[in-house]
Motif scaffolding. Structure first.
Motif, PDB file in Angstrom:
ATOM      1  N   LYS A  99      47.747 -33.164 -11.404  1.00 30.67           N
ATOM      2  CA  LYS A  99      48.596 -32.273 -10.525  1.00 30.67           C
ATOM      3  C   LYS A  99      48.083 -31.048 -10.551  1.00 30.67           C
ATOM      4  O   LYS A  99      48.318 -30.141  -9.591  1.00 30.67           O
ATOM      5  CB  LYS A  99      50.066 -32.265 -11.048  1.00 30.67           C
ATOM      6  CG  LYS A  99      50.568 -33.655 -10.827  1.00 30.67           C
ATOM      7  CD  LYS A  99      50.492 -34.630  -9.651  1.00 30.67           C
ATOM      8  CE  LYS A  99      51.183 -35.806  -9.730  1.00 30.67           C
ATOM      9  NZ  LYS A  99      50.765 -36.723 -10.877  1.00 30.67           N
ATOM     10  N   LEU A 100      47.449 -30.212 -11.608  1.00 31.50           N
ATOM     11  CA  LEU A 100      46.722 -29.210 -11.712  1.00 31.50           C
ATOM     12  C   LEU A 100      45.547 -29.055 -10.721  1.00 31.50           C
ATOM     13  O   LEU A 100      45.057 -27.930 -10.290  1.00 31.50           O
ATOM     14  CB  LEU A 100      46.461 -28.582 -12.878  1.00 31.50           C
ATOM     15  CG  LEU A 100      47.913 -28.550 -13.960  1.00 31.50           C
ATOM     16  CD1 LEU A 100      47.482 -28.351 -15.174  1.00 31.50           C
ATOM     17  CD2 LEU A 100      48.787 -27.694 -13.252  1.00 31.50           C
ATOM     18  N   PRO A 103      45.238 -28.663  -6.043  1.00 33.26           N
ATOM     19  CA  PRO A 103      45.080 -27.513  -5.452  1.00 33.26           C
ATOM     20  C   PRO A 103      43.468 -26.954  -5.441  1.00 33.26           C
ATOM     21  O   PRO A 103      43.017 -26.291  -4.244  1.00 33.26           O
ATOM     22  CB  PRO A 103      45.858 -26.461  -6.045  1.00 33.26           C
ATOM     23  CG  PRO A 103      46.940 -27.314  -6.748  1.00 33.26           C
ATOM     24  CD  PRO A 103      46.214 -28.582  -7.370  1.00 33.26           C
ATOM     25  N   ALA A 104      42.703 -27.167  -6.513  1.00 31.91           N
ATOM     26  CA  ALA A 104      41.646 -26.974  -6.307  1.00 31.91           C
ATOM     27  C   ALA A 104      40.399 -27.408  -5.678  1.00 31.91           C
ATOM     28  O   ALA A 104      39.422 -27.032  -5.281  1.00 31.91           O
ATOM     29  CB  ALA A 104      40.965 -26.977  -8.187  1.00 31.91           C
ATOM     30  N   VAL A 105      40.581 -28.597  -5.165  1.00 32.33           N
ATOM     31  CA  VAL A 105      39.729 -29.265  -4.496  1.00 32.33           C
ATOM     32  C   VAL A 105      39.812 -28.974  -2.793  1.00 32.33           C
ATOM     33  O   VAL A 105      38.993 -29.452  -2.271  1.00 32.33           O
ATOM     34  CB  VAL A 105      40.069 -30.857  -4.791  1.00 32.33           C
ATOM     35  CG1 VAL A 105      39.691 -31.276  -6.022  1.00 32.33           C
ATOM     36  CG2 VAL A 105      41.242 -31.463  -3.992  1.00 32.33           C
ATOM     37  N   GLY A 106      40.857 -28.367  -2.724  1.00 32.89           N
ATOM     38  CA  GLY A 106      40.781 -28.203  -1.305  1.00 32.89           C
ATOM     39  C   GLY A 106      41.090 -29.301   0.016  1.00 32.89           C
ATOM     40  O   GLY A 106      41.807 -29.970  -0.522  1.00 32.89           O
ATOM     41  N   THR A 115      40.633 -36.972  -7.198  1.00 33.64           N
ATOM     42  CA  THR A 115      41.849 -36.728  -7.867  1.00 33.64           C
ATOM     43  C   THR A 115      42.961 -37.831  -7.769  1.00 33.64           C
ATOM     44  O   THR A 115      43.562 -37.869  -8.646  1.00 33.64           O
ATOM     45  CB  THR A 115      42.256 -35.265  -7.370  1.00 33.64           C
ATOM     46  OG1 THR A 115      41.238 -34.313  -7.318  1.00 33.64           O
ATOM     47  CG2 THR A 115      43.412 -34.824  -8.410  1.00 33.64           C
ATOM     48  N   MET A 116      42.974 -38.247  -6.677  1.00 30.75           N
ATOM     49  CA  MET A 116      43.827 -39.297  -6.378  1.00 30.75           C
ATOM     50  C   MET A 116      43.549 -40.471  -7.256  1.00 30.75           C
ATOM     51  O   MET A 116      44.638 -41.268  -7.989  1.00 30.75           O
ATOM     52  CB  MET A 116      43.865 -39.812  -4.966  1.00 30.75           C
ATOM     53  CG  MET A 116      44.536 -38.904  -4.265  1.00 30.75           C
ATOM     54  SD  MET A 116      44.205 -39.309  -2.386  1.00 30.75           S
ATOM     55  CE  MET A 116      45.484 -40.515  -2.348  1.00 30.75           C
ATOM     56  N   ALA A 184      53.248 -30.771 -11.110  1.00 32.77           N
ATOM     57  CA  ALA A 184      52.937 -30.630 -12.604  1.00 32.77           C
ATOM     58  C   ALA A 184      53.793 -30.389 -13.648  1.00 32.77           C
ATOM     59  O   ALA A 184      53.762 -31.026 -14.757  1.00 32.77           O
ATOM     60  CB  ALA A 184      51.784 -29.739 -12.680  1.00 32.77           C
ATOM     61  N   CYS A 185      54.916 -29.549 -13.356  1.00 30.67           N
ATOM     62  CA  CYS A 185      55.796 -28.945 -14.132  1.00 30.67           C
ATOM     63  C   CYS A 185      56.800 -30.247 -14.794  1.00 30.67           C
ATOM     64  O   CYS A 185      56.981 -30.457 -15.797  1.00 30.67           O
ATOM     65  CB  CYS A 185      56.837 -27.890 -13.681  1.00 30.67           C
ATOM     66  SG  CYS A 185      55.803 -26.292 -13.502  1.00 30.67           S
TER      67      CYS A 185
END
Length: 420
Positions: A99-100, A103-106, A115-116, A184-185
């Motif tokens: 989950k972190l 956002p980094a992969v845009g 990521t999935m 992520a939280c």
């Protein structure tokens, strides 16, 4: 036939063990996280990144299929080490970390897909050990109730996840960063609860060498287990993914696209209410009967997609039936498989069936995505209907020879009658 031995230690007759409640809390928190992402991705990928249905089908199939092989790995490791909790912690932790990364992969399709896949790999690792923890702490005649309660708590999270996503999207638009940060939280809090509060049932160490990967797959030599596994896989080929069901319901009923992230709420709410009653029903009338009945309800959902412009009423009916389908199938399948597998191979036995289901659903998702991309809407839906009719008929025919209702108490109290 493989029938699990059951010992009375820490098991109170007529009650669901505390381990089930603790794991339910873990799944509740994790499902808030997971369903936030599930609700967000269709709108993000189709409407923001402008992916085609075929591309979306491939990614959705990857999201489902990445669990497949690692379900077997997770099941084997937890059986071999008898550390079901430790393997589950690794799986839940891996999904939390992804989950972190989202956002980094845009907007990179490759980055999103990878990521999935990692997220679903975590799910694959944890699912069989988690279900083994539930089944090993529960008497056979309460398996339906135990899995039903767990799925009820799990679904409470599935209900909250899309709602949180909807609120975020309403206030800040289709922006990835905040959605994944909040997701992520919830995921990391779930890992903390698992580590701190879940007790591990210690099965007696089996005589001879520790269970092997081959032994888990070798369970398929048992005829009743094999028929359930094949029947489940056959139905998986005819089961559309949740994402496609929600997209098709929105398209068929004509409700606004902005409501798409809320559609999982309808399914989750019904699942929340019905999971425990359906689990108890499966203890009485047979888990396989309830499982097949759930797929008949899914067939009605597909038929409703052929009624154009049915609006909010049509969408509501479809979501109610979709939620009942999950109440009749999700935990009920694990309740059916558990009595057929000895304790020393419990996680592996569950993982083999779950892997077959995940692989066939991957094929279904990719195939239907391509079909929806190049065929007219009606042809795609009718193809799904015919496939599900064949799947239900085939699964019933496979198990009817056994009179296989599969009540939770099948053979309860007996020792394992065969070694693998």
């Amino acid at each position: 036939m493989y029938v699990a031995s059951v010992r009375p230690t820490d098991r109170v007759k007529g009650r669901v063990p505390g381990t089930v409640f603790a794991l339910g809390a873990v799944s509740l928190l994790t499902d808030v996280s997971a369903e936030m992402v599930t609700a967000f991705l269709p709108a993000y990928l189709l409407f923001t990144l402008q992916m085609s249905y075929a591309q979306f089908g491939v990614l959705d199939g990857l999201y489902t299929g990445a669990t497949a092989v690692l379900r077997l790995v997770g099941g084997h490791l937890s059986d071999k080490t008898q550390r079901h909790k430790a393997v589950a912690v690794f799986g839940y932790g891996l999904s939390a970390v992804t989950k972190l990364v989202f956002p980094a992969v845009g907007a990179s399709a490759f980055g999103i897909g990878a990521t999935m896949a990692a997220d679903r790999a975590g799910k694959g690792m944890r699912t069989a050990p988690r279900d083994a923890l539930i089944s090993l702490s529960t008497p056979p005649d309460r398996l339906g109730a135990a899995f039903g309660l767990h799925r009820t708590m799990d679904t409470a999270g599935a209900l909250l996840g899309p709602l949180v996503t909807f609120l975020l999207m309403t206030n800040i638009g289709i922006v990835a960063g905040p959605v994944f940060a909040v997701s992520a939280c919830f995921a990391f809090v779930g890992v903390i609860v698992l580590v701190a509060f879940v007790r591990e049932h210690r099965a007696a160490k089996p005589a001879g060498p520790s269970p092997s990967f081959r032994a888990g797959v070798g369970l398929l030599r048992d005829a009743r287990y094999r028929r359930v596994a094949v029947g489940t896989g056959l139905l998986g080929l005819a089961t559309l993914s949740d994402a496609f069901v929600f997209i098709l319901v929105q398209k068929a009923t004509g409700i606004p696209q902005g409501l798409l992230p809320l559609l999982p709420l309808g399914t989750a709410l019904v699942f929340l209410v019905a999971a425990t009653p359906m689990g108890r029903l499966s203890d009485r009338v047979g888990s396989w009967n309830v499982f097949l009945g759930g797929h008949v309800l899914l067939l009605v959902v597909y038929l409703l997609l052929l009624v154009p412009g049915s609006g909010y009423v049509g969408a509501g009916v479809a979501l109610v039936l979709h939620g009942l389908f999950y109440a009749c199938s999700d935990g009920v399948l694990s309740a059916r498989v558990s009595p057929l597998v000895p304790e020393s191979l419990r996680a592996s036995g569950l993982a083999v069936v779950q892997t077959g289901q995940a692989l066939t659903r991957t094929v279904s998702s990719v195939g239907f995505g391509v079909l929806l991309q190049f065929a007219v809407f009606g042809v795609a839906v009718w193809t799904a209907i015919v496939a599900l009719v064949v799947g239900v008929g085939g699964a019933w025919w496979l198990t009817a020879r056994d009179g296989d209702g599969g009540g939770g108490g099948d053979g309860g109290g007996a020792s394992a009658s065969a070694s693998v």
